[in-house]
Structures are given as C-alpha cells and as structure tokens.
Design a protein around this motif. Sequence first.
Motif, mmCIF file in Angstrom:
data_model
loop_
_atom_site.group_PDB
_atom_site.id
_atom_site.type_symbol
_atom_site.label_atom_id
_atom_site.label_comp_id
_atom_site.label_asym_id
_atom_site.label_seq_id
_atom_site.Cartn_x
_atom_site.Cartn_y
_atom_site.Cartn_z
ATOM 1 N N THR A 1 7.048 36.866 8.030
ATOM 2 C CA THR A 1 5.830 36.100 8.296
ATOM 3 C C THR A 1 4.658 36.757 7.573
ATOM 4 O OG1 THR A 1 6.683 35.496 10.483
ATOM 5 C CG2 THR A 1 4.325 35.200 10.116
ATOM 6 N N SER A 2 3.754 35.941 7.071
ATOM 7 C CA SER A 2 2.563 36.454 6.399
ATOM 8 C C SER A 2 1.308 35.874 7.022
ATOM 9 C CB SER A 2 2.592 36.102 4.904
ATOM 10 O OG SER A 2 3.699 36.675 4.265
ATOM 11 N N MET A 3 0.219 36.635 6.956
ATOM 12 C CA MET A 3 -1.094 36.113 7.303
ATOM 13 C C MET A 3 -1.717 35.523 6.048
ATOM 14 S SD MET A 3 -2.818 38.931 9.849
ATOM 15 C CE MET A 3 -2.033 39.420 11.389
ATOM 16 N N THR A 4 -2.200 34.306 6.141
ATOM 17 C CA THR A 4 -2.833 33.664 4.981
ATOM 18 C C THR A 4 -4.354 33.672 5.089
ATOM 19 O OG1 THR A 4 -2.647 31.487 6.029
ATOM 20 C CG2 THR A 4 -0.833 32.188 4.600
ATOM 21 N N ALA A 5 -4.886 33.741 6.319
ATOM 22 C CA ALA A 5 -6.341 33.756 6.503
ATOM 23 C C ALA A 5 -6.657 34.363 7.862
ATOM 24 C CB ALA A 5 -6.914 32.345 6.420
ATOM 25 N N ILE B 1 -6.036 38.616 1.647
ATOM 26 C CA ILE B 1 -6.002 37.608 2.711
ATOM 27 C C ILE B 1 -7.391 37.006 2.845
ATOM 28 C CG2 ILE B 1 -5.635 37.208 5.179
ATOM 29 C CD1 ILE B 1 -3.667 39.534 5.135
ATOM 30 N N ASP B 2 -7.463 35.709 2.844
ATOM 31 C CA ASP B 2 -8.737 35.005 2.956
ATOM 32 C C ASP B 2 -9.457 35.415 4.241
ATOM 33 O OD1 ASP B 2 -10.758 33.166 2.349
ATOM 34 O OD2 ASP B 2 -9.779 31.594 3.541
ATOM 35 N N HIS C 1 5.700 41.010 6.886
ATOM 36 C CA HIS C 1 6.084 40.128 5.792
ATOM 37 C C HIS C 1 7.587 40.160 5.542
ATOM 38 C CE1 HIS C 1 5.857 37.931 2.018
ATOM 39 N NE2 HIS C 1 6.560 38.902 1.441
ATOM 40 N N GLU D 1 -1.250 29.973 14.580
ATOM 41 C CA GLU D 1 -2.282 30.990 14.695
ATOM 42 C C GLU D 1 -1.917 32.002 15.773
ATOM 43 O OE1 GLU D 1 -6.293 28.472 13.406
ATOM 44 O OE2 GLU D 1 -5.920 28.891 15.536
ATOM 45 N N ASP E 1 1.717 31.855 7.756
ATOM 46 C CA ASP E 1 2.169 30.981 6.672
ATOM 47 C C ASP E 1 2.914 29.746 7.143
ATOM 48 O OD1 ASP E 1 4.400 32.350 7.509
ATOM 49 O OD2 ASP E 1 4.819 33.299 5.575
ATOM 50 N N THR F 1 -4.298 33.032 10.737
ATOM 51 C CA THR F 1 -3.441 31.897 10.404
ATOM 52 C C THR F 1 -2.210 32.416 9.678
ATOM 53 O OG1 THR F 1 -5.366 30.468 10.164
ATOM 54 C CG2 THR F 1 -3.311 29.702 9.184
#
Length: 480
Positions: free
Chosen positions: A235-239, A152-153, A204, A268, A264, A262
Amino acid sequence: MSDLEVDVVVIGAGPVGENVAGRAHQQGLSAAIVESRLVGGECSYYACIPSKALLRPVDLYAATQRMPGVAEAVSGGVDVSAVLARRDAFAAEDDTGQADWLSGAGITLLRGHGRLAGERAVEVTHHDGTTTSVAARYVVVATGSTPARPPIDGLDTVNAWTNQEATQVKEIPASLLILGGGVVGVEMATVFRRLGARVTLVQHGDRLIPTTEPEAGRRLQAALEADGVDVRLSTSMTAVRRDGGSGDGAERSSTGGEVVATLDDGSEVRGSELLVAAGRRPATSDLGVDTVGLEPGRPLDADESTTVLGDWLYAVGDASTGAKLTHMGKYQARICGDVVVARSRGQELGGRYSHHAATAEHTAVPQVIFTDPQVAAVGYTEAGARDAGLPVRAVSYEIGSVAGGSLQADGYDGFATIVVDTDRAVIVGATFVGQDVADMVHAATIAIVGEVPLERLWHAVPSFPTMSEVWLRLLETYGL
C-alpha cells in the motif's frame, strides 16, 4: 594561512566521528571535530539510545505477562510518564557531557557547519556567522544521514514527524500513522501502540522488515496485529493533509487537526500525527564534496580502509557506502583512525584492512530490531546468499522447542535459521526471532567472521537449559 592546522579534522561529532578522532588522537595525532548540532549525533538523541529506552519498558512488561506467577502481580500496563522520564535520563537534548569528554581528551571542538574547501581544507561556518579555516593532513567525513522524504502530495504541509520527533515525544498522541515498515517503522509501532496510541502502519512492500528472512517479517506482522496495530502491506500513500474540521480534543494535534492520508486504493486513514519512516539518505548534499570532484547528495565511496580520495579523504558511517548501523560505523571509525595513524608514520596498512574488513562490511553485518519479538540477524539471508551466487542450504528450528525457550516464556514463539555455504561447510547467515534473542546474534557473528567449520562448531557445547541450545538443534537438523 589557515586559522587552525591539525593532523586530522573530522566533520561530524556523532559516535562514529568521535571514535575516529579519539583513536587518532590517542595514538599521537592532533585532532579537531566539527559539529553543527549536538555532540553525540543522531544515535545519542534521536535513534539508538532513546528508541531503546522507550522500547525496553514495554518489552519488559509484555514479558511479564507471559510468566505465570509474575503476570498476576504485574498489571495495569506501564507508567507512560515514567517511561518518558527515563528516556530523558538517557537522551535529553543536552550535549554538555559529551562536549566535555572531547575537551578532556584533548580534541578541539568546532561548533558550526563544516564543508570541504578543496584538498585537505575544511571551512567551518559558526552559528554567529564567523568562519574558521582548517588545514589538515587527513579529512574524515562522518556526517551521518537524514530522513528520506518520499514525493507525496501535501507532505510538506502537515508537519510530519521523523524519528527525531518520535523518539523525543513529550506526550503520546491518541493515534499515529506510520509510513514505512523498516526498522524505525516497526520499532515505533511497538512503542506507540503499547504506550496507548492507535497505530496504523502503511508499507509499500509486501512484507515488513524486507531485508530479513521472510518468516521474520511474517511473525513480526502477526505480533503487531495481535497488539492491535493496523498493518497495511503493498500500500502507498498518495496524498496527505491536515483536517482541521474533524476529531475531538484528544484527536487534535497542536499543529491542527488529524492527518488524513489517501491510499493508492482511494481509501483514507487518519491519525493525530504522521511518522515518515521511509529510509535515510547520506548527509553529503551541503558538504562541499564538489570542490574535490565528488557528487553531492550521494554516499562517499570508501574502500575497506575507509579511504575515498588519495591518502587524505576518508568517509565512515552513514555518509559512506558501508552498512548504515552505529556499531558498523564505529567499526569503520576504528579502522579509519588506525589507517591515518599508519599513513602518518609511513607504515604499510597490512592485511587487517583487506579480507577481514571486507567480510565484516559485506557478509557479516549484525543487526538487532528491538520489537517484540526481537529480530537479530547477521550475514546473508537465504535469498541473499543465492543472489550472491553461493551454494547454500538453510535450516530452521523453533526456539520454543528447546528447554531454554519454553522456560523463558509460556507459549514462546520464535525461531532460529542458519544459512550454510555447502561447499565450504561454514555459516554465512543467521537469524533469530523471539523474546530476548538480541544477544544470541554475536555467537553467529563470530562463527561467520571466523569462518568456523560446522564440524568444529559441533564441539561448541551450549549450556543447558538456555536458548542457545538451539545451536545444537540447528546442527542436528542440518545433519551433523
């Protein structure tokens, strides 16, 4: 020449490694154990013990609120400081007592990082930089596992928690983001929400605790949401980032401002802290397994006798391919200790480590998730059994519909399911969901390991009025 020569050297002094060393030494072998951190391992300080010490008070308080005559007398919630103090009594980060146990048992403790240095050899690098070379007839890897970190960024910049920070927390944050809907995620969601934090759980997959029966995940989700947990499925966290410019004093962490994740879908979510509970990986990356032709970072492929290579290298617990549960690791440890003793005496291993070990390891693994409701399961789920090619039929019954359940709590919400192999007429899986069901799973474990025919189980009469009466109702529902 080596600095130390022993019959057995165990790398890792968690409960699994301790059991191997103890069992071998009790039967006459000399033993040493290597530990780089705390004797007692993850379970004692950062997992099983502290998490249950945190969960029991909030679980007990919730139970009182379901009992008229008690609910009126017990009000105001739990005392957070007292809960944390009791946790410390069980799981303070001091291993003196466990180290003293090893010494008293006659087991040599080597503090430092242990690595394989070829066949039957281990090199220990101590914290002061000195080294000890150990030669052993048998080497056992019991190094456990480490938390997985998804790509994750920004994750490496926000001081995210693992289970270690969560279970050793000194004060409850105003809010907590949790990434992962497995056991750690749902148990910590229960703890922190009931100790006062606002909790958002991001999963996820499309359901919580996905290795259990789907209905267990649905009921647990409903209970968490009723408690006020914001559950985000599929749902996923991207950053993630720390936002030092927002949040009042109560919202700000000692490491900066709020964590902003953040998702997907572009939205937020925010929390004072972020707990990453996205699974675990075997701690074999820096273990020297490449010196004996094995691949670092992967679980060590052990057979039912816990053997990895020849008659000298063994793996138990999370570092192996077995079930990643403390009680299963300790079961493997008992086998491992007996196996090395038998081999040291030139004895045959016998059938004890074949059929029954395979059953315990692969088809009769029990587990309890200490949420509210509790989830206790053993063996196959219905879907898992079908995937394994078994001809099965599953039946369920509401625990609240038996007298023991309705007496246990007003509005008791819970169920039991058994998965039956219809060809053999034996149970191959069972799940119990509800308040106080944890201890019910052992009867199912015995039935599965013993391959007890349903017609014989019919004569195991449950006591009235207890929740175990659900066994009778399950058999009746099945048609006996």
